[in-house]
Motif scaffolding. Sequence first.
Motif, mmCIF file in Angstrom:
data_model
loop_
_atom_site.group_PDB
_atom_site.id
_atom_site.type_symbol
_atom_site.label_atom_id
_atom_site.label_comp_id
_atom_site.label_asym_id
_atom_site.label_seq_id
_atom_site.Cartn_x
_atom_site.Cartn_y
_atom_site.Cartn_z
ATOM 1 N N VAL A 24 28.005 -96.515 -112.266
ATOM 2 C CA VAL A 24 27.309 -96.799 -111.272
ATOM 3 C C VAL A 24 26.162 -97.898 -112.536
ATOM 4 N N LEU A 25 26.301 -96.752 -113.864
ATOM 5 C CA LEU A 25 25.080 -96.959 -114.876
ATOM 6 C C LEU A 25 26.251 -98.852 -115.645
ATOM 7 N N LEU A 26 27.362 -98.884 -115.207
ATOM 8 C CA LEU A 26 27.662 -100.282 -115.825
ATOM 9 C C LEU A 26 27.531 -101.656 -115.016
ATOM 10 N N ALA A 27 27.159 -100.323 -113.949
ATOM 11 C CA ALA A 27 27.185 -101.954 -112.387
ATOM 12 C C ALA A 27 25.528 -102.976 -113.240
ATOM 13 N N LEU A 28 24.765 -101.499 -112.988
ATOM 14 C CA LEU A 28 23.520 -101.437 -113.307
ATOM 15 C C LEU A 28 23.218 -102.564 -114.946
ATOM 16 N N MET A 29 24.120 -102.363 -115.596
ATOM 17 C CA MET A 29 23.817 -102.501 -116.929
ATOM 18 C C MET A 29 23.929 -103.959 -116.666
ATOM 19 N N ILE A 30 25.221 -104.469 -116.506
ATOM 20 C CA ILE A 30 25.432 -105.981 -116.070
ATOM 21 C C ILE A 30 24.439 -106.514 -115.536
ATOM 22 N N ALA A 31 24.254 -106.410 -114.277
ATOM 23 C CA ALA A 31 22.613 -106.441 -113.619
ATOM 24 C C ALA A 31 21.834 -107.314 -114.520
ATOM 25 N N MET A 32 21.184 -105.953 -115.614
ATOM 26 C CA MET A 32 20.069 -105.696 -117.143
ATOM 27 C C MET A 32 20.341 -106.785 -117.603
ATOM 28 N N LEU A 33 21.946 -107.063 -117.741
ATOM 29 C CA LEU A 33 22.446 -108.222 -119.044
ATOM 30 C C LEU A 33 22.293 -109.704 -118.532
ATOM 31 N N SER A 178 24.656 -123.160 -119.814
ATOM 32 C CA SER A 178 24.041 -121.939 -119.920
ATOM 33 C C SER A 178 23.104 -121.324 -118.329
ATOM 34 N N PHE A 179 22.779 -122.217 -118.160
ATOM 35 C CA PHE A 179 21.823 -121.945 -116.981
ATOM 36 C C PHE A 179 23.742 -120.732 -115.727
ATOM 37 N N TYR A 180 24.560 -122.161 -115.939
ATOM 38 C CA TYR A 180 25.339 -121.449 -115.089
ATOM 39 C C TYR A 180 26.945 -120.414 -115.385
ATOM 40 N N ILE A 181 26.432 -119.226 -116.230
ATOM 41 C CA ILE A 181 27.423 -118.436 -116.865
ATOM 42 C C ILE A 181 26.514 -117.725 -116.329
ATOM 43 N N ASN A 182 25.174 -117.419 -116.209
ATOM 44 C CA ASN A 182 24.927 -116.569 -115.082
ATOM 45 C C ASN A 182 25.611 -116.438 -113.686
ATOM 46 N N LEU A 183 26.368 -117.106 -113.069
ATOM 47 C CA LEU A 183 27.119 -117.308 -111.474
ATOM 48 C C LEU A 183 28.497 -116.473 -111.991
ATOM 49 N N PRO A 184 29.352 -115.799 -112.412
ATOM 50 C CA PRO A 184 30.259 -115.140 -112.259
ATOM 51 C C PRO A 184 29.801 -113.734 -113.236
ATOM 52 N N LEU A 185 28.881 -113.985 -114.241
ATOM 53 C CA LEU A 185 28.541 -112.096 -114.273
ATOM 54 C C LEU A 185 27.739 -111.914 -112.756
ATOM 55 N N GLY A 186 26.917 -112.555 -112.845
ATOM 56 C CA GLY A 186 26.181 -112.154 -111.046
ATOM 57 C C GLY A 186 27.385 -111.535 -110.309
ATOM 58 N N MET A 192 30.231 -104.622 -108.197
ATOM 59 C CA MET A 192 29.893 -103.314 -108.460
ATOM 60 C C MET A 192 28.655 -101.912 -107.664
ATOM 61 N N VAL A 193 27.668 -103.453 -108.079
ATOM 62 C CA VAL A 193 26.406 -102.668 -107.540
ATOM 63 C C VAL A 193 26.997 -102.012 -105.483
ATOM 64 N N SER A 194 27.462 -103.003 -104.856
ATOM 65 C CA SER A 194 27.603 -102.497 -103.585
ATOM 66 C C SER A 194 28.419 -102.192 -103.503
ATOM 67 N N THR A 195 29.730 -101.666 -103.832
ATOM 68 C CA THR A 195 30.670 -99.995 -103.899
ATOM 69 C C THR A 195 30.266 -99.124 -103.878
ATOM 70 N N VAL A 196 29.884 -99.846 -105.635
ATOM 71 C CA VAL A 196 29.773 -98.379 -106.592
ATOM 72 C C VAL A 196 28.104 -97.618 -106.493
ATOM 73 N N LEU A 197 27.338 -98.186 -106.193
ATOM 74 C CA LEU A 197 26.005 -97.099 -106.158
ATOM 75 C C LEU A 197 25.890 -97.107 -104.535
ATOM 76 N N HIS A 198 25.898 -95.605 -104.346
ATOM 77 C CA HIS A 198 25.591 -94.916 -102.748
ATOM 78 C C HIS A 198 23.635 -93.707 -103.189
#
Length: 526
Positions: A24-33, A178-186, A192-198
């Motif tokens: 779960v933290l891995l998914a959160l860290m990607i969002a934080m990134l 510089s903006f489009y790079i957010n799309l694949p990360l997002g 990940m958040v949808s599937t692993v965060l409960h």
Amino acid sequence: MAARATANPVPEESDEAPRSVRVVLLALMIAMLLAMLDNMIIGTAMPTIVGELGGLEHLSWVVTAYTLATAASTPLWGKVGDMFGRKGVFLASIVIFLIGSALSGMAQDMGQLIGFRTIQGLGAGGLMVGVMAIIGDLIPPRERGKYQGMMAGVMALAMIGGPLVGGTITDHWGWRWSFYINLPLGAVALAMVSTVLHLPKKQRATGTRIDFLGAALLTVGITAIVLVTTWGGTEYAWGSATIVGLGVGGAAALAAFLYVETRASDPIMPLHIFRSRNFTVMSLIGFITGFVMFGAVLYLPIFQQSVQGASATNSGLLLLPMLLAMMLVSLLVGRFTTSTGKYKIFPIVGGALMTVGLFLLSQMDTGTSRLTSGIYMAVLGAGMGFLMQITMLVAQNSVEMKDMGVASSSTTLFRTLGSSFGVAIMGALFTSRVQDEMAANGGSGLTAQTAQLDAASLAKLPEALREAYQHAVAAGTHSAFLVAAAVSVLGFALAFLVKEVALRGAGPAPAPKTAGDDHAKVAETV
């Protein structure tokens, strides 16, 4: 058996709980990134963006609009998450952030870019608050130290890799990426958040409602004050009716906000948390740290590209002394504080180093070497490193557990407000000084045509005009960082007011003396 399971919840799940928490933290860290990378990437791309879209006079608004929207939406995201459940609200914030990113990449002029950055900032307000609130739900305070390495790694990746990635993308793919790079990360974060965060579903308490009036008044007040700092002395004279009206209106809105919060049944920002001196002091120091950090990240690359002749990629690399010093000191301070529970000396040392670093940066001119500016940046970075984790840690330790989410949200708000004010004030000073210097040296035409700030464009100018512009940028940098140093002195003074209160959960947990000894040993190995 039931009582025993309640008393010792960790051993019941053995190693499974820590593994699931890490996923779960891995998914959160990607969002934080996503949220942390944005301003770091955009900072190095700004000279190129201005060169293509024009609008030098609106330069600071590209960042200010983002941080202002983030600040205004932060308390609302936290409250909605408390009421309706964090997962759905967190996913919504990611989607809004990605929409704003895609639109920003398609902007055709500076006005559109500023508007789309506002949408992006609205989503970013929910990203950081959502990450902190979800971690607070999942991990007890005593256990959070086990996972600090993941968060520190993300911060390092964003702060060190962001300028480098931003510069590389700008040089080779164009600033829009510089903006489009957010799309694949997002997309990865959403999946990940949808599937692993409960998380357990929250039942909305009867009679509770969102404090929309408080949120609206806070937004109006913040917007008015930032407009004063942005337009004062540039778009309008400081004594003009527009600036005076905005100042009075902003102050009135904030006063009304304070009154409403004392009467609201479920205030968006409970004022009782500010009765703690440590919380109030750390919120103010967080404001000052945000003021300094984001102003430096925006205006140092401009100096490096315009005066020192660095490319966008190299200007990102040249920020490494500041970012590496900040991360190294922050990690060492966090480890020492966790092991000893001592922290009062760190805000004092951090405030002193930050002030010295800013003053040194204000002395840079057209003859300053990259080595010298790198040393100055390292001093500033070390100062910020002493403050980064301590402000949030002490603020959270200063309130009751039931107010942990509100404390985190409020501290984040103050730091975001600081960044907004820092960029606006430093931007106003920088732009005004550059224009004045160019006019005094016969180069006003260059400024009127929204000068190309990147090194490649400057190389095409006549030598006299290029030198005049470089001197003007150096003068603007001097004014911006000198004012930041003066603000930092206030943070240094405030640090002496911190009381060293024992940290909850500091040091090793005492060994249980009941029949749960075996279970405790299992828990300690997890």
